[in-house]
Each structure stands twice: as C-alpha cells, then as structure tokens.
Design a protein around this motif. Structure first.
Motif, PDB file in Angstrom:
ATOM      1  N   TYR A  14      38.409  41.199  36.071  1.00 46.60           N
ATOM      2  CA  TYR A  14      38.781  41.852  36.678  1.00 46.60           C
ATOM      3  C   TYR A  14      37.335  42.397  37.131  1.00 46.60           C
ATOM      4  N   PHE A  70      40.719  39.861  41.367  1.00 46.36           N
ATOM      5  CA  PHE A  70      41.502  39.749  40.093  1.00 46.36           C
ATOM      6  C   PHE A  70      42.216  38.469  40.354  1.00 46.36           C
ATOM      7  N   MET A 127      47.460  41.557  38.345  1.00 45.90           N
ATOM      8  CA  MET A 127      47.060  42.205  39.632  1.00 45.90           C
ATOM      9  C   MET A 127      47.863  42.905  40.708  1.00 45.90           C
TER      10      MET A 127
END
Length: 305
Positions: free
Chosen positions: A148, A220, A224
């Motif tokens: 991320y 992301f 996520m």
C-alpha cells in the motif's frame, strides 16, 4: 495489471462547515475542490472515479459535479448508508453519524476490482500527489505482504487558522515506510505552536510542524476492501459498547492493525504542497484566493473542462 480507480469520499457530515461543503464553488467559474482533484487525477492517468455519497444528496451532487465529469471520466456512485452493517448488529437509537472512512470505502466494494486511490472530497491535494500515487499503484502489486501507499503532508501545511482539524499523525522508519498512524481528532494552532488535545481541549500537547500527517490520500490494492469487510464486525463489537453514538471505523485504524500484524507495507510518498480545505466557512476565502493564485501561475487553466 488493472488501471487504478480514484475513490472520493463525499458522504461526511458537514456540521462544522454549516452546509454541504463538498459542492460549494471555490472560483468564479463554479468549480468545486473536487474539480481540481479530478483534473489532477486525469492528468496523472486515472480514467474512472467513484463518488461515495449519501443517497439523499444524489441529485444535488450530480448537478454540482457528477454530470459534468461524466464527459471526461468514467463515473460511478456508491452510497454510504448507516444501515449497511453486518447481520446481528443494530444501530443505536438516535445515532445519525456515519460509521467513518473505512465504512465509506467499503460502500464502494462493488465498483472496485483492482488498485485504487482514496481521497477526501473537500481537501485540495495538489498535482504532484496524484502523479506519485498513480505511478506507485501502476508499478506495485501485493506479494508476501500487501503493498500500500500513502501521500504524507507536513502538519504545518495542513492546519487552518479557524479552528481544529483531525489528522493522522505518522511514524516512519528509515525506508520511509509507515510504522504507525495515530488519529488525532483535535489539532489546532495555539500561542505555543501547533498542538493536539485528547480531552476536549482541557490539556494540550505541542507537536512539531514538520511532522508528517495523513490527509486520507491512500493507495491500496483490492485486498484492502476484503480486510475492511473482515474487520468491521470486530470494530462494531467494541465500538458499540464503548462509544455507541460516535464510534467511527477509520481507514488509518485498519492500516495500523495490518502494520502491527506485519501483513502490509505502506510506502509514504512525501508532499511539500500546501493543503487547502474548507473545514469551516471562514476557510473558504483562503481557498478561493489560493486557487486563483494557482491559475495565475499556470498550474490550472481558468476554465478546467
């Protein structure tokens, strides 16, 4: 690799501002802050935007920006609904407050099938931020850990003169990876400097203005969304006992848990740009002036679209 999608959180309550601030124009051409974010995102390479809104504001929202953007980007809508909670839970009587930023993003799960960037509707992030986050999302994939990213801003560039703000205070390692992010819900300028309070303003702790903070500009992978969904029941179990009327499921909290479990790496992309936003009505003239200065400097055309 699928192309990244831009997700804009525009469903938040506007109690401090006193109106639907997300669709309040900030220049003579009728542009709103989201226009500039979407313009920058399109320049960076994004081709689809997902607006997370409240269903009851849909017509106003489409009239203010959605219909206009459809000519230039693929547009989708997701609706944050307080009633959208897992089976077995109930909403406390009298609660109107939404469930927070993680719940907002979860609302868009059906519109996202690959990497995505998340931003707030009422924050100006700057051209550079969209470029670096798009570049990251198109060059990184999950491996043994989730990969991320987050764009971090200097705290001194993100506070208002007109009251308090909420910021995620970041701790980084030597690789410029996020170690932790702590949500400070009351940060403001004071005589002694920028400070935060955890007890409603009774006591204050000074914090360095160069500290990196999260402005909720995250990048992301699709993973996520699965993590947010999996953690929501646990959040409700705890939150409804401890603070039933105001508990919120924050994106930084989900990220922090994944970091603590060593399941994710969050690369922090630093921005030296100044944040602009309309937390309070008194902030608007500052934003209007800043936008015009950026146009005068050639960063944006006078008319975006």
């Amino acid at each position: 690799m699928k192309k990244p999608v831009l997700v804009i959180m525009a469903a938040g309550m506007s109690s401090r501002y006193g109106g639907l601030k997300q669709i309040d124009p900030v220049d003579q051409e009728g542009h709103i802050i989201m226009d500039f974010s979407i313009y920058d995102a399109k320049r960076a390479g994004f081709e689809k935007v997902v607006f997370i809104i409240k269903k009851e504001y849909e017509d106003d929202f489409k009239q203010a920006i959605g219909d206009r953007i459809e000519k230039y980007m693929e547009v989708a809508y997701a609706y944050q609904d307080i009633n959208n909670i897992p089976e077995g839970f109930s909403i406390p009587e009298g609660r109107e407050k939404p469930w927070g930023t993680a719940h907002a993003v979860l609302s868009a799960i059906d519109e996202i099938d690959g990497p995505f960037a998340v931003i707030n509707a009422d924050d100006y992030y700057g051209q550079h931020a969209f470029k670096v986050i798009y570049d990251y999302l198109t060059t990184h994939e999950d491996d043994d850990k989730y990969r991320y990213t987050m764009v971090g801003y200097r705290l001194k560039n993100t506070v208002t003169d007109n009251g308090y703000v909420s910021r995620g205070v970041c701790e980084l390692n030597e690789k410029k990876e996020l170690v932790s992010v702590t949500e400070r819900t009351r940060i403001e300028k004071r005589e002694e400097g920028i400070a935060y309070s955890e007890d409603g303003g009774n006591t204050w702790n000074v914090i360095d203005g160069d500290t990196l903070v999260s402005m909720n500009m995250w990048g992301f992978t699709r993973s996520m969304l699965d993590e947010i969904r999996a953690g929501f029941p646990q959040f409700l179990e705890k939150g409804l006992k401890e603070n039933p009327m105001k508990c919120e499921y924050y994106l930084p909290s989900v990220v922090s848990e994944l970091l603590a479990e060593d399941r994710a790496v969050v690369s922090v992309l630093e921005s030296e740009d100044k944040w602009y936003g309309v937390t309070y009505k008194e902030d608007k003239p500052v934003v209007v002036s800043a936008i015009q200065a950026l146009k005068d400097a050639g960063v944006y055309p006078q008319k975006l679209w």
